[in-house]
Design a protein around this motif. Sequence first.
Motif, PDB file in Angstrom:
ATOM      1  N   GLY A 136       0.823  -1.197   0.000  1.00  0.00           N
ATOM      2  CA  GLY A 136       0.000   0.000   0.000  1.00  0.00           C
ATOM      3  C   GLY A 136       0.857   1.246   0.000  1.00  0.00           C
ATOM      4  N   LEU A 173     -10.468   7.742  -6.882  1.00  0.00           N
ATOM      5  CA  LEU A 173      -9.825   6.466  -7.159  1.00  0.00           C
ATOM      6  C   LEU A 173     -10.758   5.653  -8.027  1.00  0.00           C
ATOM      7  CD1 LEU A 173      -7.489   4.469  -6.696  1.00  0.00           C
ATOM      8  CD2 LEU A 173      -8.681   3.702  -4.629  1.00  0.00           C
ATOM      9  N   ASN A 174     -10.303   5.373  -9.255  1.00  0.00           N
ATOM     10  CA  ASN A 174     -11.132   4.649 -10.226  1.00  0.00           C
ATOM     11  C   ASN A 174     -12.491   5.314 -10.415  1.00  0.00           C
ATOM     12  OD1 ASN A 174      -9.101   2.710 -10.629  1.00  0.00           O
ATOM     13  ND2 ASN A 174      -9.804   1.548  -8.854  1.00  0.00           N
ATOM     14  N   TYR A 178     -12.488   9.767  -3.167  1.00  0.00           N
ATOM     15  CA  TYR A 178     -11.666   9.002  -2.230  1.00  0.00           C
ATOM     16  C   TYR A 178     -11.015   9.971  -1.260  1.00  0.00           C
ATOM     17  CZ  TYR A 178      -8.648   5.125  -0.746  1.00  0.00           C
ATOM     18  OH  TYR A 178      -8.033   4.138  -0.015  1.00  0.00           O
ATOM     19  N   ILE A 183      -3.812   4.167   0.274  1.00  0.00           N
ATOM     20  CA  ILE A 183      -4.385   3.319  -0.774  1.00  0.00           C
ATOM     21  C   ILE A 183      -3.783   1.930  -0.625  1.00  0.00           C
ATOM     22  CG2 ILE A 183      -4.730   2.968  -3.244  1.00  0.00           C
ATOM     23  CD1 ILE A 183      -4.332   5.927  -3.678  1.00  0.00           C
ATOM     24  N   ASP A 184      -4.632   0.959  -0.365  1.00  0.00           N
ATOM     25  CA  ASP A 184      -4.163  -0.408  -0.179  1.00  0.00           C
ATOM     26  C   ASP A 184      -3.713  -0.996  -1.514  1.00  0.00           C
ATOM     27  OD1 ASP A 184      -4.230  -2.614   2.056  1.00  0.00           O
ATOM     28  OD2 ASP A 184      -4.914  -3.593   0.219  1.00  0.00           O
ATOM     29  N   TRP A 185      -2.730  -1.879  -1.458  1.00  0.00           N
ATOM     30  CA  TRP A 185      -2.202  -2.491  -2.671  1.00  0.00           C
ATOM     31  C   TRP A 185      -3.279  -3.229  -3.464  1.00  0.00           C
ATOM     32  CZ3 TRP A 185       1.055  -2.181  -6.286  1.00  0.00           C
ATOM     33  CH2 TRP A 185       1.375  -3.277  -7.105  1.00  0.00           C
ATOM     34  N   ASP A 186      -4.234  -3.839  -2.787  1.00  0.00           N
ATOM     35  CA  ASP A 186      -5.305  -4.563  -3.481  1.00  0.00           C
ATOM     36  C   ASP A 186      -6.131  -3.643  -4.372  1.00  0.00           C
ATOM     37  OD1 ASP A 186      -4.554  -6.940  -2.330  1.00  0.00           O
ATOM     38  OD2 ASP A 186      -6.018  -6.833  -0.701  1.00  0.00           O
ATOM     39  N   GLN A 187      -6.134  -2.360  -4.063  1.00  0.00           N
ATOM     40  CA  GLN A 187      -6.879  -1.401  -4.871  1.00  0.00           C
ATOM     41  C   GLN A 187      -6.129  -0.979  -6.136  1.00  0.00           C
ATOM     42  OE1 GLN A 187      -7.297   1.035  -1.135  1.00  0.00           O
ATOM     43  NE2 GLN A 187      -9.316   1.475  -1.988  1.00  0.00           N
ATOM     44  N   LEU A 188      -4.828  -1.324  -6.199  1.00  0.00           N
ATOM     45  CA  LEU A 188      -4.006  -0.922  -7.342  1.00  0.00           C
ATOM     46  C   LEU A 188      -3.348  -2.086  -8.053  1.00  0.00           C
ATOM     47  CD1 LEU A 188      -2.153   2.142  -5.757  1.00  0.00           C
ATOM     48  CD2 LEU A 188      -4.088   2.211  -7.335  1.00  0.00           C
ATOM     49  N   GLY A 192      -5.213   0.909 -12.114  1.00  0.00           N
ATOM     50  CA  GLY A 192      -6.245   1.820 -11.635  1.00  0.00           C
ATOM     51  C   GLY A 192      -5.914   3.249 -12.011  1.00  0.00           C
TER      52      GLY A 192
END
Length: 216
Positions: A136, A173-174, A178, A183-188, A192
Motif C-alpha cells: 500500500g 480512485l477509479n 476518495y 491506498i491499499d495495494w489490493d486497490q491498485l 487503476g
Amino acid sequence: QSRNPDGSWKPLTEDFRESTYKNYFWMVPYNIAGLIEIIGGKAAAEKRLDEFFTRLDAGYNDAWFASGNEPSFHIPWIYNWVGTPYKAQEIINRVLNEQYSSKIDGLPGNDDLGTMGAWYVFACIGLYPEIPGIGGFTVNTPIFSSVKVHLKKGDIVIKGGSEKNIYIKSMKLNGKPYDNTWIDWDQLNNGGTIDFATSAKPDVKWGTKVIPPSFP
C-alpha cells in the motif's frame, strides 16, 4: 537508548549512528498510530513534527529532519496519521524544491544504490510505501499532470498533479471520490486511475476523516 556497564541509561545524544534520537524516534512505521497515542495524541505529535521540520538538512548529529539519509525518509508522511495531511504535502514539496536539483551535486545525500533517487520518484508521483512489508501507499500531491506506472496486471494512471498547486483539494480512485491518505495495494494491484484536484491553498479538511492503518 544505550546503557552504561552499571545499567544506568546513557544520554539520548550518545551511541546513535547516522542519525539522532529525534529522527529515529519516528521509526515505528508498523504502528504509527500507537506511537502517536503513547506520546499524548495527535496534537502533541503534530507539535513535535512542526518543530522537527524547522530545517531539512540535518547531518548525522543534528536534531532536525535529514533529507539526505534513510532514517528520516518516511517522516513527512506521518502528518497523514496526525490528521494534517496538508502539512505532509507542504513539507514534501519543500524537500523536492529546496534539497534536490539538476546540478552535479543535486542530491541531498549519498544515493546509496538509488535510494535517494527512489525517494524523489515516489514523492513526485504522490505515492509512498510508508510501511515496509505492507502492500500500500500513503499519499501526497504529485508534481506531474499525468503519470503512468506500468505493472504486470495493469497500469496505474495518476492525473492532476501540479508543481505550483501543491495541496490536494480532492481525489478520485477509479472514478469514485476518495477521501483517504492510504491506498491499499489490493486497490491498485490490477491497475487503476487516481485523479487529483489541487489547490494553491491548503485544504485542512481533505484526508482527515480516515486515519491510515497501523499493523502492530
